[in-house]
Write a protein that holds these residues in place. Structure first.
Motif, PDB file in Angstrom:
ATOM      1  N   VAL A 380       1.826   2.727   1.237  1.00 38.03           N
ATOM      2  CA  VAL A 380       0.850   1.771   1.773  1.00 38.03           C
ATOM      3  C   VAL A 380      -0.160   1.501   0.659  1.00 38.03           C
ATOM      4  N   LYS A 381      -0.265   0.247   0.263  1.00 38.65           N
ATOM      5  CA  LYS A 381      -1.182  -0.137  -0.818  1.00 38.65           C
ATOM      6  C   LYS A 381      -2.420  -0.789  -0.217  1.00 38.65           C
ATOM      7  N   VAL A 382      -3.599  -0.265  -0.576  1.00 36.30           N
ATOM      8  CA  VAL A 382      -4.867  -0.806  -0.065  1.00 36.30           C
ATOM      9  C   VAL A 382      -5.655  -1.360  -1.256  1.00 36.30           C
ATOM     10  N   THR A 383      -5.864  -2.662  -1.257  1.00 34.49           N
ATOM     11  CA  THR A 383      -6.573  -3.329  -2.362  1.00 34.49           C
ATOM     12  C   THR A 383      -7.926  -3.827  -1.879  1.00 34.49           C
ATOM     13  N   VAL A 384      -8.965  -3.649  -2.699  1.00 30.82           N
ATOM     14  CA  VAL A 384     -10.305  -4.179  -2.409  1.00 30.82           C
ATOM     15  C   VAL A 384     -10.704  -5.093  -3.561  1.00 30.82           C
ATOM     16  N   GLU A 385     -11.047  -6.357  -3.239  1.00 29.46           N
ATOM     17  CA  GLU A 385     -11.399  -7.321  -4.278  1.00 29.46           C
ATOM     18  C   GLU A 385     -12.317  -8.404  -3.710  1.00 29.46           C
ATOM     19  N   LYS A 386     -12.930  -9.163  -4.618  1.00 26.77           N
ATOM     20  CA  LYS A 386     -13.749 -10.307  -4.209  1.00 26.77           C
ATOM     21  C   LYS A 386     -12.903 -11.573  -4.246  1.00 26.77           C
ATOM     22  N   ARG A 387     -13.094 -12.434  -3.222  1.00 22.80           N
ATOM     23  CA  ARG A 387     -12.413 -13.723  -3.186  1.00 22.80           C
ATOM     24  C   ARG A 387     -13.378 -14.742  -2.596  1.00 22.80           C
ATOM     25  N   ASN A 388     -13.845 -15.645  -3.448  1.00 23.14           N
ATOM     26  CA  ASN A 388     -14.871 -16.624  -3.039  1.00 23.14           C
ATOM     27  C   ASN A 388     -16.098 -15.879  -2.493  1.00 23.14           C
ATOM     28  N   GLU A 389     -16.473 -16.115  -1.233  1.00 23.57           N
ATOM     29  CA  GLU A 389     -17.674 -15.483  -0.696  1.00 23.57           C
ATOM     30  C   GLU A 389     -17.362 -14.247   0.144  1.00 23.57           C
ATOM     31  N   GLY A 391     -15.526 -10.270   0.656  1.00 20.08           N
ATOM     32  CA  GLY A 391     -14.920  -9.039   0.163  1.00 20.08           C
ATOM     33  C   GLY A 391     -13.609  -8.871   0.913  1.00 20.08           C
ATOM     34  N   MET A 392     -12.511  -8.738   0.189  1.00 21.69           N
ATOM     35  CA  MET A 392     -11.182  -8.686   0.807  1.00 21.69           C
ATOM     36  C   MET A 392     -10.645  -7.261   0.802  1.00 21.69           C
ATOM     37  N   VAL A 393     -10.102  -6.834   1.949  1.00 20.31           N
ATOM     38  CA  VAL A 393      -9.348  -5.588   2.038  1.00 20.31           C
ATOM     39  C   VAL A 393      -7.919  -5.982   2.404  1.00 20.31           C
ATOM     40  N   ILE A 394      -6.979  -5.678   1.511  1.00 23.59           N
ATOM     41  CA  ILE A 394      -5.580  -6.080   1.712  1.00 23.59           C
ATOM     42  C   ILE A 394      -4.735  -4.818   1.888  1.00 23.59           C
ATOM     43  N   ILE A 395      -4.071  -4.724   3.031  1.00 22.21           N
ATOM     44  CA  ILE A 395      -3.240  -3.558   3.354  1.00 22.21           C
ATOM     45  C   ILE A 395      -1.789  -4.007   3.400  1.00 22.21           C
ATOM     46  N   GLU A 396      -0.950  -3.442   2.479  1.00 21.01           N
ATOM     47  CA  GLU A 396       0.462  -3.817   2.396  1.00 21.01           C
ATOM     48  C   GLU A 396       1.333  -2.588   2.612  1.00 21.01           C
ATOM     49  N   ASP A 397       2.356  -2.744   3.460  1.00 16.44           N
ATOM     50  CA  ASP A 397       3.285  -1.630   3.692  1.00 16.44           C
ATOM     51  C   ASP A 397       4.721  -2.050   3.357  1.00 16.44           C
ATOM     52  N   GLU A 398       5.614  -1.061   3.360  1.00 15.74           N
ATOM     53  CA  GLU A 398       7.038  -1.303   3.076  1.00 15.74           C
ATOM     54  C   GLU A 398       7.860  -0.986   4.317  1.00 15.74           C
ATOM     55  N   GLY A 399       7.290  -1.325   5.465  1.00 15.52           N
ATOM     56  CA  GLY A 399       7.913  -0.979   6.740  1.00 15.52           C
ATOM     57  C   GLY A 399       8.960  -1.959   7.211  1.00 15.52           C
ATOM     58  N   GLY A 449       8.338  -5.788   4.927  1.00 15.34           N
ATOM     59  CA  GLY A 449       7.047  -5.168   5.174  1.00 15.34           C
ATOM     60  C   GLY A 449       6.017  -6.144   5.687  1.00 15.34           C
ATOM     61  N   THR A 450       4.808  -5.643   5.875  1.00 13.14           N
ATOM     62  CA  THR A 450       3.721  -6.446   6.457  1.00 13.14           C
ATOM     63  C   THR A 450       2.495  -6.389   5.547  1.00 13.14           C
ATOM     64  N   LYS A 451       1.784  -7.505   5.484  1.00 12.94           N
ATOM     65  CA  LYS A 451       0.553  -7.612   4.695  1.00 12.94           C
ATOM     66  C   LYS A 451      -0.579  -8.063   5.602  1.00 12.94           C
ATOM     67  N   VAL A 452      -1.657  -7.281   5.627  1.00 13.62           N
ATOM     68  CA  VAL A 452      -2.829  -7.613   6.436  1.00 13.62           C
ATOM     69  C   VAL A 452      -3.997  -7.887   5.501  1.00 13.62           C
ATOM     70  N   GLU A 453      -4.685  -9.010   5.711  1.00 17.16           N
ATOM     71  CA  GLU A 453      -5.868  -9.338   4.904  1.00 17.16           C
ATOM     72  C   GLU A 453      -7.086  -9.398   5.812  1.00 17.16           C
ATOM     73  N   ILE A 454      -8.102  -8.584   5.469  1.00 19.89           N
ATOM     74  CA  ILE A 454      -9.367  -8.583   6.205  1.00 19.89           C
ATOM     75  C   ILE A 454     -10.438  -9.146   5.278  1.00 19.89           C
ATOM     76  N   ALA A 455     -11.083 -10.239   5.700  1.00 20.49           N
ATOM     77  CA  ALA A 455     -12.137 -10.878   4.897  1.00 20.49           C
ATOM     78  C   ALA A 455     -13.493 -10.611   5.537  1.00 20.49           C
ATOM     79  N   LEU A 456     -14.426 -10.081   4.736  1.00 21.31           N
ATOM     80  CA  LEU A 456     -15.783  -9.781   5.219  1.00 21.31           C
ATOM     81  C   LEU A 456     -16.792 -10.366   4.240  1.00 21.31           C
ATOM     82  N   PRO A 457     -17.788 -11.120   4.712  1.00 19.08           N
ATOM     83  CA  PRO A 457     -18.791 -11.681   3.789  1.00 19.08           C
ATOM     84  C   PRO A 457     -19.578 -10.560   3.100  1.00 19.08           C
TER      85      PRO A 457
END
Length: 466
Positions: A380-389, A391-399, A449-457
């Motif tokens: 399970v890969k968890v990425t934290v990055e900025k995208r425009n305005e 903060g992105m948390v991206i959770i990717e699995d190989e399920g 697999g599945t990719k979930v993107e959570i966007a938070l200002p």
């Protein structure tokens, strides 16, 4: 009187042939350029009637009929036999107790076909504006200069003269006054603005809600603002009613779902109590099953209460999104190892958000646990990055992935891709992220697999993190 003298001087000195006539075609006054155009004296022209000599003046009586109604001006294009280029005749109605018509003749050094095309398009646009169900309102220096019949109707009046010259801001609800003022300044300074905004308007009929677009234009040679306005009051009421209906439907679905989910374990508990009563003996296995079912009931009730819990603004504080993710992944590492999986973090930017920390942790734990449960082994890969305005948390699995039909239903109460799931966990996650002014999106492919993107200002200005 001084203004009249200035007008008369400008009128007589103009190189453009001009005359003023009444609605019946009788000439009242004319200038020297007009005498030069028609190669005759002022006295002879004053004795003429424009409509009785259409070959001389190039104006037919029926062509000015629109000026007897609502039109303020008419543009005609005519060509004399001995002239190479067309003549542009502009006729404008004056306001007053006795309406008069001001006529101007202008020659153009371009083909009659081009001029006819320009005039045709002008007429089409004017006809469109006049007949449009949307209100067209033009303001200059904050005052209304023009409005079409739909604009008069929108403001609750009968004639446009009731509104010409009045300040546009007088009709704006105090709630939206600053927004409209700011847009006016931005437009006049050549800045871009949002294409459409919803604004409350004060009219004779009461408060109406409008959808408005605004554009900077040239009106009578000067900078102005053109508003295209649609009354959306009824639509807003309908949307509100539909929203309430949708909420009631959701409540009934939730109630039915809770009843269904609780009834199953309660049926089992009732059956085992009846067995214990009949045997009159203590049974450890029965007790364990009943406790397990009661725990399940308690879990459903707890999730339902969490869903109903309102947002508490004063519990929000600046927090490090990176630190929240590190805590959650550290917490779930043991669970991942137990399932022959691993969690890896990729954190590129330091991001601070305004949030309720425990609520967000609940979301991330729920989503990462779902990812782990979809795999027998993998990462399970968890990425934290900025995208425009955001903060992105991206959770990717190989399920195992989720099919399109199931993906569209994610977030519905009591719908789950897991055999023992209630669907409330993901619904709660959606609610928490919405309370933080963010959003969640899913992408998935079966077998990949599945990719979930959570966007938070995120907070742009530096702050102290508690």
């Amino acid at each position: 009187m001084e203004k009249e003298k200035v007008f008369q001087q400008l009128f007589s000195m103009s190189f453009t042939p001009m005359l003023v006539m009444n609605m019946d075609g009788d000439i009242q006054i004319l200038n020297e350029a007009c005498c030069h155009l028609f190669k005759t004296t002022e006295e002879r022209l004053l004795s003429c009637n424009v409509f009785e000599e259409p070959k001389r003046f190039f104006i037919e009586k029926h062509e000015v009929e629109p000026l007897r109604k609502q039109e303020e001006e008419v543009v005609l294009l005519k060509k004399k036999v001995d002239q190479q280029f067309p003549m542009h005749i502009h006729i404008q109605r004056t306001e007053g107790d006795i309406p008069l018509l001001v006529v101007q003749w202008k020659e153009f050094s371009s083909s009659i076909e081009k001029q006819e095309e320009v005039i045709r398009k002008m007429k089409q646009y004017k006809q469109f504006v006049q007949q449009s169900q949307d209100a067209f309102i033009v303001t200059r220096e904050g005052r209304i200069q023009y409005l079409n019949p739909a604009g008069v109707k929108l403001l609750g009046g009968e004639k446009k003269e009731e509104y010409i010259g009045r300040p546009w801001l007088h009709f704006i609800h105090p709630e939206h006054l600053e927004i409209v003022k700011e847009r006016m300044v931005q437009l006049m300074n050549g800045m871009s603005v949002r294409p459409r905004v919803d604004v409350k308007l004060l009219t004779k009929k009461g408060v109406v809600i409008i959808e408005s677009s605004a554009t900077k234009i040239k009106f009578e040679g000067q900078d102005a603002i053109q508003y295209i306005i649609r009354d959306v009051t009824d639509r807003k009421k309908y949307d509100e009613m539909a929203s309430k209906s949708e909420k009631l439907t959701m409540v009934s679905k939730l109630a039915a779902g809770v009843a269904h989910e609780i009834r199953n374990p309660m049926t089992a508990i009732k059956g085992f109590i009846q067995l214990l009563k009949a045997s009159k003996q203590y049974n450890e296995e029965y007790n364990d099953i009943m406790l397990e079912e009661l725990n399940r009931v308690e879990s459903i009730i707890q999730e339902f209460l969490t869903l109903a819990k309102p947002k508490i603004e004063n519990s929000y504080h600046p927090k490090s999104l990176n630190q929240i993710i590190r805590h959650v992944t550290l917490l779930l590492d043991t669970h991942a190892n137990y399932k022959n999986c691993r969690i890896i973090n990729e954190i590129s930017d330091e991001i601070t958000i305004f949030c309720e920390e425990n609520a967000l942790k609940q979301v991330f734990i729920n989503l990462i646990q779902n990812a782990l449960e979809s795999m027998s082994k993998g990462t399970v890969k968890v990425t934290v990055e900025k995208r425009n305005e955001y903060g992105m948390v991206i959770i990717e699995d190989e399920g195992c992935g989720i099919d399109e039909q199931s993906l569209a239903r994610l977030g519905e109460p009591f719908y789950s891709t897991k055999q023992t799931g209630t669907g409330l966990g993901l619904m709660i996650s959606y609610r928490i992220i919405e309370q933080h002014q963010g959003h969640i999106s899913f992408a998935s492919k079966v077998g990949v697999g599945t990719k979930v993107e959570i966007a938070l200002p995120y907070i742009k200005e530096p702050v102290n993190i508690s």
